[in-house]
Design an enzyme around this catalytic site. Structure first.
Site, PDB file in Angstrom:
ATOM      1  N   ASP A   1      -2.222 100.985  23.616  1.00 11.61           N
ATOM      2  CA  ASP A   1      -0.920 100.402  23.285  1.00 11.61           C
ATOM      3  C   ASP A   1      -0.991  98.902  23.563  1.00 11.61           C
ATOM      4  OD1 ASP A   1       1.709 100.113  22.648  1.00 11.61           O
ATOM      5  OD2 ASP A   1       2.520 101.207  24.353  1.00 11.61           O
TER       6      ASP A   1
ATOM      7  N   ASP B   1       0.812  98.667  16.504  1.00 13.84           N
ATOM      8  CA  ASP B   1       0.372  98.272  17.845  1.00 13.84           C
ATOM      9  C   ASP B   1      -0.055  99.416  18.760  1.00 13.84           C
ATOM     10  OD1 ASP B   1       2.942  99.251  18.064  1.00 13.84           O
ATOM     11  OD2 ASP B   1       3.567  97.809  19.575  1.00 13.84           O
ATOM     12  N   GLU B   2      -0.157 100.634  18.240  1.00 16.71           N
ATOM     13  CA  GLU B   2      -0.639 101.713  19.105  1.00 16.71           C
ATOM     14  C   GLU B   2      -1.350 102.792  18.300  1.00 16.71           C
ATOM     15  OE1 GLU B   2       2.286 104.285  21.007  1.00 16.71           O
ATOM     16  OE2 GLU B   2       3.857 103.474  19.719  1.00 16.71           O
TER      17      GLU B   2
END
Length: 366
Positions: A14, A108-109
């Site tokens: 993350d 983003d993860e």
């Protein structure tokens, strides 16, 4: 007959305050300052906040007015999704150096299954450390990671040492970790469910574990079985490199509230154009059309209709949306309209799963 649950090595990576961190990276003047990505107008919404801004209580999805009251020195920056995608692709390439089993959740993860990996490394913790180091070297951004035997625990673990840290929950630690975990930290337990659980005397994983499958199913419906199994370390969901899209939608927030259905239809036409373009690009169609209406007092309403056939044509979508709009009178002025298609032709029928139990190998190298 019980199924044995395979012990996997799963990493959840993350990025730390991703959008805001990219903006700070691209503009050194923003470094160390409270930054919010999003619109600064009275009708704006925060998409992301830097850690400096979070200290003041600024959070994503918060109205810009509230954010500015909490942090008067807050610097607003317009979002630049092309740039975020570009950085995200660099990060994805790093993941693929280690495994093809990469399931992105957003820009983003992502989840990575490194049980068997391209480097032949036995330790998932070392892989996570190396990935985070490479991300920093190649992008200048920091990432956090959670490492464990399944996706659920890995996701919970990635939050523990944020920012720029990682946490491993080895097989032998799983049950103790889950028993001591505050129920609000369980992935999938939102504010409403949290309150409900608190009212029932369920504050930790241990409290949850004391409840029977029947009790949890009666109280929480389908989610009850999910809670029953995850607190026992059972979460069979595999890392899916090609995640099946379940819905596709677009929405618009208006500069001024609108109260005329004629104006609403005009806006919905533009949204339907965008939906059709995206459906064609993704080569998908859907059966369920949902109209989303957010009123000026921020109350939200959705109206849906399911057809017996798949559609992707703008004219057909608009026809249904029109029907939904006039289904009942719009009771207030409107600040946002959205259209989404679900029940897509990409979904596969799930086969009924058998009863699950867990077999833990204590000599597993994490």
């Amino acid at each position: 007959m019980h199924d044995e649950i395979p012990i996997r090595k799963i990493i959840h990576v993350d990025m730390d305050a991703f959008f805001a961190s990219v903006e700070q990276l691209d503009n050194p003047d923003l470094h160390g300052k409270p930054v919010a990505v999003g619109g600064s107008s009275d009708r704006g919404v925060v998409s992301a906040a830097s850690y400096e801004a979070r200290k003041f209580g600024v959070r994503s999805a918060m109205s810009s007015v509230v954010a500015r009251k909490l942090c008067p020195d807050l610097i607003f920056v317009k979002s630049n999704f092309e740039r975020y995608k570009e950085v995200s692709q660099k990060i994805r390439k790093i993941f693929l150096e280690y495994t093809d089993k990469v399931e992105p959740l957003s820009l983003d993860e992502a989840y990575l299954d490194v049980t068997e990996n391209k480097k032949g490394y036995p330790s998932a913790s070392l892989i996570a450390k190396e990935i985070r180091q490479k991300i920093f070297e190649q992008t200048g951004l920091t990432a956090s990671a959670g490492i464990s035997i399944n996706k659920f625990i890995a996701k919970v673990a990635s939050d523990i040492n944020k920012p720029n840290g990682q946490k491993t929950i080895g097989p032998e630690e799983v049950l103790d970790f889950l028993e001591n975990l505050d129920i609000r930290k369980f992935y999938g337990v939102g504010k409403v469910t949290q309150e409900k659980m608190y009212n029932l005397g369920i504050f930790t994983g241990k409290d949850l574990k004391n409840k029977s499958l029947e009790y949890l199913t009666e109280t929480f419906g389908k989610s009850g079985a999910y809670y029953y199994y995850v607190v026992r370390g059972i979460h069979k969901s595999e890392v899916k490199p090609n995640r099946i899209r379940k819905s596709l939608g677009a929405e618009r927030t208006f500069f001024e509230n609108i109260s005329s259905e004629i104006f609403m239809l005009e806006r919905l036409q533009n949204i339907a154009d965008e939906i059709e373009r995206r459906l064609k690009k993704s080569k998908v169609a859907g059966k369920t059309i949902t109209l989303k209406i957010k009123y000026s007092d921020f109350t939200l309403q959705t109206r849906s209709k399911t057809l017996p056939y798949f559609i992707s044509d703008k004219a057909l979508i608009l026809e249904i949306v029109k029907e939904l709009l006039f289904q009942e009178k719009v009771s207030n002025s409107v600040r946002l309209l959205g259209i989404s298609l679900s029940n897509l032709n990409t979904e596969k029928k799930k086969t009924a799963s058998k009863k699950e139990t867990v077999s833990v190998q204590l000599s597993f190298d994490f």
